[in-house]
Motif scaffolding. Structure first.
Motif, PDB file in Angstrom:
ATOM      1  N   ARG A  39       0.867  -1.179   0.000  1.00  0.00           N
ATOM      2  CA  ARG A  39       0.000   0.000   0.000  1.00  0.00           C
ATOM      3  C   ARG A  39       0.901   1.224   0.000  1.00  0.00           C
ATOM      4  NH1 ARG A  39      -1.530  -3.200   4.153  1.00  0.00           N
ATOM      5  NH2 ARG A  39      -3.556  -4.257   4.089  1.00  0.00           N
ATOM      6  N   LYS A  47      -5.307   9.364   1.670  1.00  0.00           N
ATOM      7  CA  LYS A  47      -5.863   8.030   1.462  1.00  0.00           C
ATOM      8  C   LYS A  47      -4.761   7.041   1.080  1.00  0.00           C
ATOM      9  CE  LYS A  47     -10.337   9.844  -0.065  1.00  0.00           C
ATOM     10  NZ  LYS A  47     -11.325   9.900  -1.185  1.00  0.00           N
ATOM     11  N   THR A  84       2.872  -0.741   4.375  1.00  0.00           N
ATOM     12  CA  THR A  84       2.385   0.536   3.862  1.00  0.00           C
ATOM     13  C   THR A  84       3.578   1.473   3.736  1.00  0.00           C
ATOM     14  OG1 THR A  84       0.184   0.298   4.849  1.00  0.00           O
ATOM     15  CG2 THR A  84       0.912   2.531   4.287  1.00  0.00           C
ATOM     16  N   SER A 378      -5.208   9.699   9.183  1.00  0.00           N
ATOM     17  CA  SER A 378      -4.791  10.255   7.887  1.00  0.00           C
ATOM     18  C   SER A 378      -4.322  11.695   8.042  1.00  0.00           C
ATOM     19  CB  SER A 378      -5.938  10.177   6.885  1.00  0.00           C
ATOM     20  OG  SER A 378      -7.071  10.890   7.354  1.00  0.00           O
ATOM     21  N   ASN A 414      -1.708  -1.913   7.985  1.00  0.00           N
ATOM     22  CA  ASN A 414      -2.423  -0.697   7.614  1.00  0.00           C
ATOM     23  C   ASN A 414      -2.466   0.262   8.811  1.00  0.00           C
ATOM     24  OD1 ASN A 414      -4.283   1.298   6.961  1.00  0.00           O
ATOM     25  ND2 ASN A 414      -5.706  -0.101   5.955  1.00  0.00           N
ATOM     26  N   LEU A 416      -3.536   3.247   9.063  1.00  0.00           N
ATOM     27  CA  LEU A 416      -4.756   4.044   9.178  1.00  0.00           C
ATOM     28  C   LEU A 416      -5.814   3.306   9.978  1.00  0.00           C
ATOM     29  CD1 LEU A 416      -3.316   5.680   6.956  1.00  0.00           C
ATOM     30  CD2 LEU A 416      -5.574   6.119   5.949  1.00  0.00           C
ATOM     31  N   GLU A 417      -5.737   1.966   9.968  1.00  0.00           N
ATOM     32  CA  GLU A 417      -6.666   1.172  10.761  1.00  0.00           C
ATOM     33  C   GLU A 417      -6.110   0.842  12.134  1.00  0.00           C
ATOM     34  OE1 GLU A 417      -7.552  -2.267   8.430  1.00  0.00           O
ATOM     35  OE2 GLU A 417      -8.821  -1.164   6.999  1.00  0.00           O
ATOM     36  N   ASP A 418      -4.797   0.705  12.223  1.00  0.00           N
ATOM     37  CA  ASP A 418      -4.141   0.379  13.497  1.00  0.00           C
ATOM     38  C   ASP A 418      -2.963   1.325  13.685  1.00  0.00           C
ATOM     39  OD1 ASP A 418      -2.978  -0.645  15.753  1.00  0.00           O
ATOM     40  OD2 ASP A 418      -2.415  -2.575  14.860  1.00  0.00           O
TER      41      ASP A 418
END
Length: 440
Positions: A39, A47, A84, A378, A414, A416-418
Protein backbone atom coordinates in the motif's frame (compact mmCIF):
# COMPACT_ATOMS: atom_id res chain seq x y z
CA UNK A 1 25.89 28.44 29.30
CA UNK A 2 27.30 26.32 26.50
CA UNK A 3 30.34 27.54 24.61
CA UNK A 4 30.57 27.37 20.78
CA UNK A 5 30.45 23.70 19.88
CA UNK A 6 32.16 23.39 16.53
CA UNK A 7 35.52 22.14 17.80
CA UNK A 8 33.87 19.89 20.35
CA UNK A 9 31.61 18.25 17.79
CA UNK A 10 34.45 17.75 15.37
CA UNK A 11 36.42 16.07 18.12
CA UNK A 12 33.47 13.82 18.90
CA UNK A 13 32.94 12.83 15.30
CA UNK A 14 36.65 12.18 14.74
CA UNK A 15 36.55 9.73 17.65
CA UNK A 16 33.61 7.68 16.33
CA UNK A 17 34.73 4.32 14.89
CA UNK A 18 34.06 4.04 11.18
CA UNK A 19 31.77 0.99 11.43
CA UNK A 20 30.27 -0.17 8.17
CA UNK A 21 26.74 0.46 9.47
CA UNK A 22 27.42 3.96 10.80
CA UNK A 23 26.46 5.62 7.52
CA UNK A 24 25.33 3.60 4.48
CA UNK A 25 27.12 4.41 1.27
CA UNK A 26 24.87 6.14 -1.25
CA UNK A 27 23.75 3.96 -4.15
CA UNK A 28 26.09 3.97 -7.11
CA UNK A 29 25.29 6.61 -9.70
CA UNK A 30 22.43 5.48 -11.93
CA UNK A 31 21.79 2.43 -9.70
CA UNK A 32 18.04 1.89 -9.34
CA UNK A 33 15.94 0.38 -6.57
CA UNK A 34 12.37 -0.82 -7.00
CA UNK A 35 10.39 -0.63 -3.76
CA UNK A 36 7.38 -2.89 -4.19
CA UNK A 37 4.83 -1.62 -1.67
CA UNK A 38 1.63 -3.38 -0.63
CA UNK A 39 0.00 0.00 0.00
CA UNK A 40 1.08 3.62 -0.42
CA UNK A 41 -0.09 6.61 1.59
CA UNK A 42 -1.07 9.48 -0.69
CA UNK A 43 -0.24 12.53 1.45
CA UNK A 44 -2.17 14.88 -0.82
CA UNK A 45 -5.50 13.07 -0.38
CA UNK A 46 -4.84 11.37 2.95
CA UNK A 47 -5.86 8.03 1.46
CA UNK A 48 -4.18 4.69 0.83
CA UNK A 49 -3.67 3.41 -2.69
CA UNK A 50 -3.30 -0.22 -3.65
CA UNK A 51 0.03 -1.86 -4.51
CA UNK A 52 2.58 0.42 -6.16
CA UNK A 53 6.25 0.22 -7.10
CA UNK A 54 8.46 3.20 -6.32
CA UNK A 55 11.43 3.36 -8.66
CA UNK A 56 14.29 5.22 -6.95
CA UNK A 57 17.43 6.51 -8.64
CA UNK A 58 20.04 9.14 -7.67
CA UNK A 59 18.27 10.01 -4.44
CA UNK A 60 14.94 10.80 -6.09
CA UNK A 61 11.74 8.98 -6.90
CA UNK A 62 12.05 8.51 -10.64
CA UNK A 63 8.71 6.83 -11.27
CA UNK A 64 5.61 5.57 -9.46
CA UNK A 65 4.35 2.40 -11.15
CA UNK A 66 0.93 0.91 -10.49
CA UNK A 67 1.08 -2.56 -8.96
CA UNK A 68 3.89 -4.39 -7.20
CA UNK A 69 4.25 -7.32 -9.55
CA UNK A 70 7.33 -8.46 -11.42
CA UNK A 71 10.83 -7.11 -11.32
CA UNK A 72 11.80 -3.78 -12.84
CA UNK A 73 14.59 -4.27 -15.37
CA UNK A 74 17.96 -3.11 -14.04
CA UNK A 75 16.65 -2.29 -10.55
CA UNK A 76 17.32 -3.93 -7.21
CA UNK A 77 14.01 -5.22 -5.87
CA UNK A 78 12.93 -4.40 -2.30
CA UNK A 79 9.93 -6.45 -1.19
CA UNK A 80 7.57 -4.35 0.96
CA UNK A 81 4.47 -6.20 -0.10
CA UNK A 82 3.11 -6.58 3.42
CA UNK A 83 3.79 -2.96 4.26
CA UNK A 84 2.39 0.54 3.86
CA UNK A 85 4.91 2.91 2.29
CA UNK A 86 4.72 6.55 3.29
CA UNK A 87 6.74 9.70 2.72
CA UNK A 88 9.52 9.98 5.30
CA UNK A 89 8.13 11.60 8.42
CA UNK A 90 9.11 15.06 9.62
CA UNK A 91 9.19 16.09 13.29
CA UNK A 92 8.98 19.88 13.42
CA UNK A 93 10.02 20.23 17.05
CA UNK A 94 13.01 18.39 18.45
CA UNK A 95 16.11 19.17 20.52
CA UNK A 96 18.82 16.75 19.41
CA UNK A 97 21.44 18.17 21.74
CA UNK A 98 19.75 17.09 24.94
CA UNK A 99 17.39 14.67 26.66
CA UNK A 100 15.71 15.42 29.96
CA UNK A 101 16.52 13.54 33.14
CA UNK A 102 16.77 14.35 36.84
CA UNK A 103 20.39 15.34 36.15
CA UNK A 104 19.60 17.79 33.33
CA UNK A 105 19.76 20.90 35.47
CA UNK A 106 23.27 20.19 36.75
CA UNK A 107 24.82 18.68 33.63
CA UNK A 108 25.48 22.05 32.04
CA UNK A 109 27.90 22.76 34.87
CA UNK A 110 29.50 19.30 34.98
CA UNK A 111 29.76 18.15 31.38
CA UNK A 112 31.84 19.46 28.50
CA UNK A 113 30.62 20.41 25.05
CA UNK A 114 32.05 17.21 23.62
CA UNK A 115 29.78 15.16 25.91
CA UNK A 116 26.68 16.78 24.47
CA UNK A 117 28.10 16.33 20.97
CA UNK A 118 28.56 12.58 21.46
CA UNK A 119 25.02 12.26 22.76
CA UNK A 120 23.56 14.17 19.84
CA UNK A 121 25.07 11.69 17.37
CA UNK A 122 23.23 8.84 19.08
CA UNK A 123 19.99 10.82 19.35
CA UNK A 124 20.10 11.66 15.64
CA UNK A 125 20.52 8.03 14.59
CA UNK A 126 17.65 6.90 16.83
CA UNK A 127 15.42 9.56 15.31
CA UNK A 128 16.20 8.49 11.76
CA UNK A 129 15.72 4.81 12.54
CA UNK A 130 12.27 5.63 13.96
CA UNK A 131 11.21 6.84 10.50
CA UNK A 132 11.90 10.56 10.77
CA UNK A 133 13.96 11.59 7.77
CA UNK A 134 13.67 15.32 8.52
CA UNK A 135 13.46 17.38 11.70
CA UNK A 136 13.30 21.00 12.73
CA UNK A 137 15.60 21.41 15.73
CA UNK A 138 14.15 24.32 17.69
CA UNK A 139 16.89 25.38 20.02
CA UNK A 140 20.36 24.18 20.84
CA UNK A 141 23.89 25.10 19.86
CA UNK A 142 24.70 21.51 18.87
CA UNK A 143 22.20 21.28 16.04
CA UNK A 144 23.87 23.40 13.31
CA UNK A 145 27.09 21.40 13.69
CA UNK A 146 25.24 18.09 13.81
CA UNK A 147 23.35 19.12 10.67
CA UNK A 148 26.63 19.75 8.89
CA UNK A 149 28.12 16.43 10.01
CA UNK A 150 25.06 14.56 8.72
CA UNK A 151 25.13 16.46 5.42
CA UNK A 152 28.81 15.57 5.01
CA UNK A 153 28.05 11.88 5.54
CA UNK A 154 30.07 11.64 8.74
CA UNK A 155 27.20 10.34 10.87
CA UNK A 156 23.67 9.04 10.31
CA UNK A 157 20.71 11.23 11.08
CA UNK A 158 17.70 13.07 9.70
CA UNK A 159 17.85 16.16 7.53
CA UNK A 160 17.97 19.06 10.02
CA UNK A 161 16.57 22.57 9.92
CA UNK A 162 18.48 24.08 12.85
CA UNK A 163 17.43 27.09 14.88
CA UNK A 164 20.62 27.25 16.92
CA UNK A 165 20.15 29.36 20.04
CA UNK A 166 16.51 30.24 20.77
CA UNK A 167 15.70 33.92 21.22
CA UNK A 168 14.32 34.98 24.61
CA UNK A 169 13.89 38.01 26.86
CA UNK A 170 15.75 38.54 30.13
CA UNK A 171 14.60 35.82 32.53
CA UNK A 172 12.57 34.24 29.74
CA UNK A 173 12.26 30.58 28.85
CA UNK A 174 15.50 30.54 26.81
CA UNK A 175 17.60 32.85 28.98
CA UNK A 176 20.66 30.61 29.46
CA UNK A 177 21.51 32.10 32.87
CA UNK A 178 18.22 31.28 34.63
CA UNK A 179 18.92 29.58 37.95
CA UNK A 180 22.49 30.86 38.29
CA UNK A 181 23.45 32.22 41.70
CA UNK A 182 24.35 35.90 42.12
CA UNK A 183 28.11 35.35 42.13
CA UNK A 184 28.07 33.39 38.88
CA UNK A 185 25.58 35.78 37.26
CA UNK A 186 27.74 38.79 38.10
CA UNK A 187 30.87 36.99 36.90
CA UNK A 188 29.36 36.10 33.52
CA UNK A 189 27.35 39.29 33.11
CA UNK A 190 23.88 39.67 31.64
CA UNK A 191 23.36 37.83 28.35
CA UNK A 192 22.49 39.88 25.30
CA UNK A 193 21.49 39.41 21.66
CA UNK A 194 24.64 37.41 20.89
CA UNK A 195 23.46 34.87 23.48
CA UNK A 196 19.90 35.14 22.17
CA UNK A 197 18.48 37.44 24.90
CA UNK A 198 16.75 40.64 23.82
CA UNK A 199 15.00 43.58 25.46
CA UNK A 200 14.27 45.94 22.58
CA UNK A 201 13.51 46.11 18.87
CA UNK A 202 17.17 46.76 18.06
CA UNK A 203 18.17 43.76 20.19
CA UNK A 204 15.64 41.67 18.32
CA UNK A 205 17.16 42.52 14.96
CA UNK A 206 20.68 41.87 16.23
CA UNK A 207 19.69 38.47 17.67
CA UNK A 208 18.33 37.30 14.31
CA UNK A 209 21.43 38.54 12.51
CA UNK A 210 23.59 36.67 15.01
CA UNK A 211 21.69 33.47 14.27
CA UNK A 212 22.35 34.09 10.57
CA UNK A 213 26.04 34.54 11.34
CA UNK A 214 26.03 31.23 13.22
CA UNK A 215 24.38 29.34 10.38
CA UNK A 216 20.81 28.82 11.58
CA UNK A 217 18.07 27.71 9.17
CA UNK A 218 15.05 28.87 11.16
CA UNK A 219 14.38 31.24 14.07
CA UNK A 220 12.85 30.10 17.35
CA UNK A 221 11.46 32.53 19.94
CA UNK A 222 10.06 31.81 23.39
CA UNK A 223 6.96 33.99 23.33
CA UNK A 224 5.90 32.93 26.84
CA UNK A 225 7.40 31.26 29.86
CA UNK A 226 8.09 27.55 29.62
CA UNK A 227 7.63 24.40 31.62
CA UNK A 228 11.20 23.20 32.04
CA UNK A 229 13.03 26.52 32.41
CA UNK A 230 14.24 27.45 35.89
CA UNK A 231 11.66 30.22 36.35
CA UNK A 232 8.30 30.58 38.03
CA UNK A 233 5.94 31.37 35.16
CA UNK A 234 5.17 28.90 32.41
CA UNK A 235 2.72 31.03 30.47
CA UNK A 236 3.31 34.79 30.97
CA UNK A 237 3.95 36.79 27.77
CA UNK A 238 7.62 37.69 27.29
CA UNK A 239 7.78 39.75 24.09
CA UNK A 240 5.93 42.80 22.84
CA UNK A 241 4.21 42.62 19.47
CA UNK A 242 6.75 45.12 18.16
CA UNK A 243 9.66 42.90 19.25
CA UNK A 244 8.10 39.86 17.60
CA UNK A 245 7.49 41.82 14.42
CA UNK A 246 11.11 43.04 14.38
CA UNK A 247 12.27 39.42 14.64
CA UNK A 248 9.91 38.22 11.90
CA UNK A 249 10.73 41.10 9.54
CA UNK A 250 14.48 40.65 10.01
CA UNK A 251 14.12 36.89 9.61
CA UNK A 252 12.41 37.44 6.25
CA UNK A 253 15.49 39.34 5.07
CA UNK A 254 17.45 36.10 5.43
CA UNK A 255 14.75 33.76 4.15
CA UNK A 256 13.95 32.48 7.64
CA UNK A 257 10.64 31.43 9.11
CA UNK A 258 9.88 31.92 12.81
CA UNK A 259 8.54 29.35 15.26
CA UNK A 260 7.15 30.56 18.58
CA UNK A 261 7.14 28.49 21.75
CA UNK A 262 4.00 29.67 23.58
CA UNK A 263 1.78 28.37 26.36
CA UNK A 264 -0.21 31.44 27.46
CA UNK A 265 -3.02 33.15 25.57
CA UNK A 266 -1.60 36.68 25.50
CA UNK A 267 1.83 35.54 24.34
CA UNK A 268 0.22 33.55 21.54
CA UNK A 269 -1.81 36.55 20.41
CA UNK A 270 1.30 38.72 20.25
CA UNK A 271 3.24 36.06 18.36
CA UNK A 272 0.49 35.61 15.77
CA UNK A 273 0.04 39.36 15.34
CA UNK A 274 3.80 39.65 14.96
CA UNK A 275 3.70 37.24 12.02
CA UNK A 276 5.27 33.98 13.23
CA UNK A 277 4.89 30.88 11.06
CA UNK A 278 3.96 28.47 13.85
CA UNK A 279 2.83 28.28 17.46
CA UNK A 280 4.48 25.44 19.41
CA UNK A 281 2.66 23.77 22.34
CA UNK A 282 -0.22 26.30 22.55
CA UNK A 283 -1.49 25.01 25.88
CA UNK A 284 -3.92 27.80 26.79
CA UNK A 285 -5.08 28.43 23.24
CA UNK A 286 -8.46 30.15 23.45
CA UNK A 287 -11.20 30.44 20.84
CA UNK A 288 -9.96 33.99 20.16
CA UNK A 289 -6.43 32.74 19.54
CA UNK A 290 -7.70 30.00 17.23
CA UNK A 291 -9.71 32.55 15.28
CA UNK A 292 -6.65 34.79 15.01
CA UNK A 293 -4.47 31.91 13.86
CA UNK A 294 -6.93 30.98 11.12
CA UNK A 295 -7.07 34.61 9.98
CA UNK A 296 -3.28 34.82 9.75
CA UNK A 297 -2.69 31.29 8.44
CA UNK A 298 -0.58 30.40 11.47
CA UNK A 299 0.32 26.75 11.97
CA UNK A 300 -0.07 24.87 15.25
CA UNK A 301 2.47 22.24 16.36
CA UNK A 302 0.92 20.64 19.48
CA UNK A 303 3.77 18.49 20.96
CA UNK A 304 1.33 16.30 22.88
CA UNK A 305 4.09 13.85 23.72
CA UNK A 306 6.06 16.43 25.71
CA UNK A 307 2.98 17.51 27.64
CA UNK A 308 2.13 13.99 28.68
CA UNK A 309 5.75 13.17 29.47
CA UNK A 310 6.34 16.11 31.83
CA UNK A 311 2.97 15.65 33.53
CA UNK A 312 3.89 12.03 34.22
CA UNK A 313 7.42 12.80 35.44
CA UNK A 314 6.11 15.57 37.71
CA UNK A 315 4.59 12.83 39.86
CA UNK A 316 8.10 11.56 40.69
CA UNK A 317 9.84 13.24 43.61
CA UNK A 318 13.12 14.79 42.54
CA UNK A 319 12.72 14.41 38.77
CA UNK A 320 12.19 18.16 38.34
CA UNK A 321 13.33 21.07 40.55
CA UNK A 322 10.64 22.44 42.86
CA UNK A 323 10.17 25.56 40.72
CA UNK A 324 9.50 23.40 37.64
CA UNK A 325 7.32 20.65 39.08
CA UNK A 326 4.06 22.65 39.50
CA UNK A 327 4.30 23.94 35.93
CA UNK A 328 4.83 20.43 34.58
CA UNK A 329 1.80 19.15 36.51
CA UNK A 330 -0.46 22.02 35.48
CA UNK A 331 0.51 22.71 31.88
CA UNK A 332 1.62 19.32 30.60
CA UNK A 333 -1.68 17.58 31.14
CA UNK A 334 -3.64 20.12 29.05
CA UNK A 335 -1.94 20.00 25.66
CA UNK A 336 -3.71 16.92 24.30
CA UNK A 337 -7.12 18.52 24.84
CA UNK A 338 -5.88 21.74 23.24
CA UNK A 339 -4.87 19.76 20.16
CA UNK A 340 -8.34 18.19 20.03
CA UNK A 341 -10.01 21.61 20.25
CA UNK A 342 -7.72 23.13 17.64
CA UNK A 343 -8.48 20.34 15.17
CA UNK A 344 -12.23 20.71 15.70
CA UNK A 345 -11.93 24.46 15.14
CA UNK A 346 -10.06 24.13 11.86
CA UNK A 347 -6.63 25.34 12.95
CA UNK A 348 -3.85 24.13 10.64
CA UNK A 349 -1.92 21.38 12.45
CA UNK A 350 1.58 20.08 11.75
CA UNK A 351 3.53 17.36 13.53
CA UNK A 352 6.01 17.92 16.35
CA UNK A 353 6.97 16.21 19.58
CA UNK A 354 9.45 18.42 21.49
CA UNK A 355 11.61 15.30 21.64
CA UNK A 356 14.54 15.82 23.91
CA UNK A 357 11.97 16.33 26.61
CA UNK A 358 11.20 12.64 26.18
CA UNK A 359 13.60 9.99 24.84
CA UNK A 360 14.75 10.39 21.24
CA UNK A 361 13.52 7.66 18.94
CA UNK A 362 10.07 7.54 20.52
CA UNK A 363 8.80 10.33 18.24
CA UNK A 364 6.16 8.22 16.47
CA UNK A 365 4.16 7.92 19.68
CA UNK A 366 2.88 11.42 18.91
CA UNK A 367 0.76 9.87 16.13
CA UNK A 368 -0.94 7.68 18.71
CA UNK A 369 -1.65 10.64 20.99
CA UNK A 370 -3.01 12.68 18.09
CA UNK A 371 -5.45 9.90 17.22
CA UNK A 372 -6.44 9.63 20.89
CA UNK A 373 -7.25 13.35 20.73
CA UNK A 374 -9.73 12.73 17.91
CA UNK A 375 -7.47 13.67 15.01
CA UNK A 376 -7.91 11.11 12.21
CA UNK A 377 -4.84 9.00 11.48
CA UNK A 378 -4.79 10.25 7.89
CA UNK A 379 -4.62 13.87 9.12
CA UNK A 380 -1.87 12.97 11.59
CA UNK A 381 0.20 11.43 8.78
CA UNK A 382 -0.40 14.45 6.56
CA UNK A 383 0.78 16.62 9.47
CA UNK A 384 4.12 14.79 9.45
CA UNK A 385 4.53 14.76 5.67
CA UNK A 386 2.98 17.24 3.26
CA UNK A 387 1.90 19.73 5.95
CA UNK A 388 5.32 19.67 7.60
CA UNK A 389 6.88 20.45 4.20
CA UNK A 390 4.56 23.45 3.92
CA UNK A 391 5.69 24.71 7.33
CA UNK A 392 9.33 24.35 6.26
CA UNK A 393 8.61 26.08 2.96
CA UNK A 394 9.91 23.24 0.76
CA UNK A 395 8.22 21.36 -2.08
CA UNK A 396 10.65 18.50 -2.74
CA UNK A 397 9.53 16.19 0.07
CA UNK A 398 6.45 15.08 1.98
CA UNK A 399 4.86 13.20 -0.94
CA UNK A 400 5.73 10.06 -2.90
CA UNK A 401 5.80 11.42 -6.43
CA UNK A 402 8.19 11.41 -9.34
CA UNK A 403 10.89 14.03 -8.94
CA UNK A 404 10.63 14.25 -5.15
CA UNK A 405 13.24 13.19 -2.62
CA UNK A 406 13.41 9.46 -2.03
CA UNK A 407 12.55 9.76 1.67
CA UNK A 408 10.43 6.70 2.35
CA UNK A 409 9.28 4.90 5.48
CA UNK A 410 7.32 1.63 5.65
CA UNK A 411 5.37 -0.01 8.46
CA UNK A 412 3.64 -3.40 8.54
CA UNK A 413 -0.05 -3.64 7.81
CA UNK A 414 -2.42 -0.70 7.61
CA UNK A 415 -1.55 2.17 10.03
CA UNK A 416 -4.76 4.04 9.18
CA UNK A 417 -6.67 1.17 10.76
CA UNK A 418 -4.14 0.38 13.50
CA UNK A 419 -2.17 3.46 14.54
CA UNK A 420 0.05 1.34 16.81
CA UNK A 421 1.87 0.19 13.68
CA UNK A 422 3.83 3.45 13.70
CA UNK A 423 5.94 1.96 16.49
CA UNK A 424 7.01 -0.91 14.18
CA UNK A 425 8.92 0.91 11.45
CA UNK A 426 10.57 -1.73 9.23
CA UNK A 427 12.05 0.32 6.41
CA UNK A 428 13.73 3.73 6.29
CA UNK A 429 15.19 5.39 3.20
CA UNK A 430 16.58 8.92 3.08
CA UNK A 431 17.75 10.47 -0.19
CA UNK A 432 17.75 6.99 -1.75
CA UNK A 433 20.05 5.47 0.91
CA UNK A 434 18.56 2.59 2.92
CA UNK A 435 19.05 2.76 6.68
CA UNK A 436 16.60 0.10 7.83
CA UNK A 437 15.12 -2.98 6.17
CA UNK A 438 12.59 -5.59 7.35
CA UNK A 439 15.22 -8.31 7.48
CA UNK A 440 17.80 -6.24 9.41
Amino acid sequence: MLKPLSLALLAAIASIPAHADAQPAPPAKDAAQALQCGRVFDARTGKLTGPQTLLVRNGKIEQVIGGSGGDVAGATRVDLGGHTCMPGWTDLHVHLGSQSSPQSYSEGFRLDDVDFAFRSVDYAKKTLMAGFTSVRDLGGEVSPHLRDAINQGLVSGPRIWAAGKSIATTGGHADPTNGYNDALSHLIGPPGPTEGVINSIDDARQAVRQRYKEGSDVIKITATGGVLSYAKSGDAPQFTVEEVKAIVDTAKDYGYRVAAHAHGEEGMKRAVLGGVTSIEHGTYMSDDVMKLMKQHGTWYVPTIYAGRFVADKAKIDGYFPDVVRPKAQRIGALIQQTAADAYKNGVKIAFGTDMGVGPHGDNAREFIYMVEAGIPASVAFQAATIRAAEVLGVDDQGVLEAGKRADIVAVPGNPLEDIQQVMKVDFVMKDGAVYRTPDA
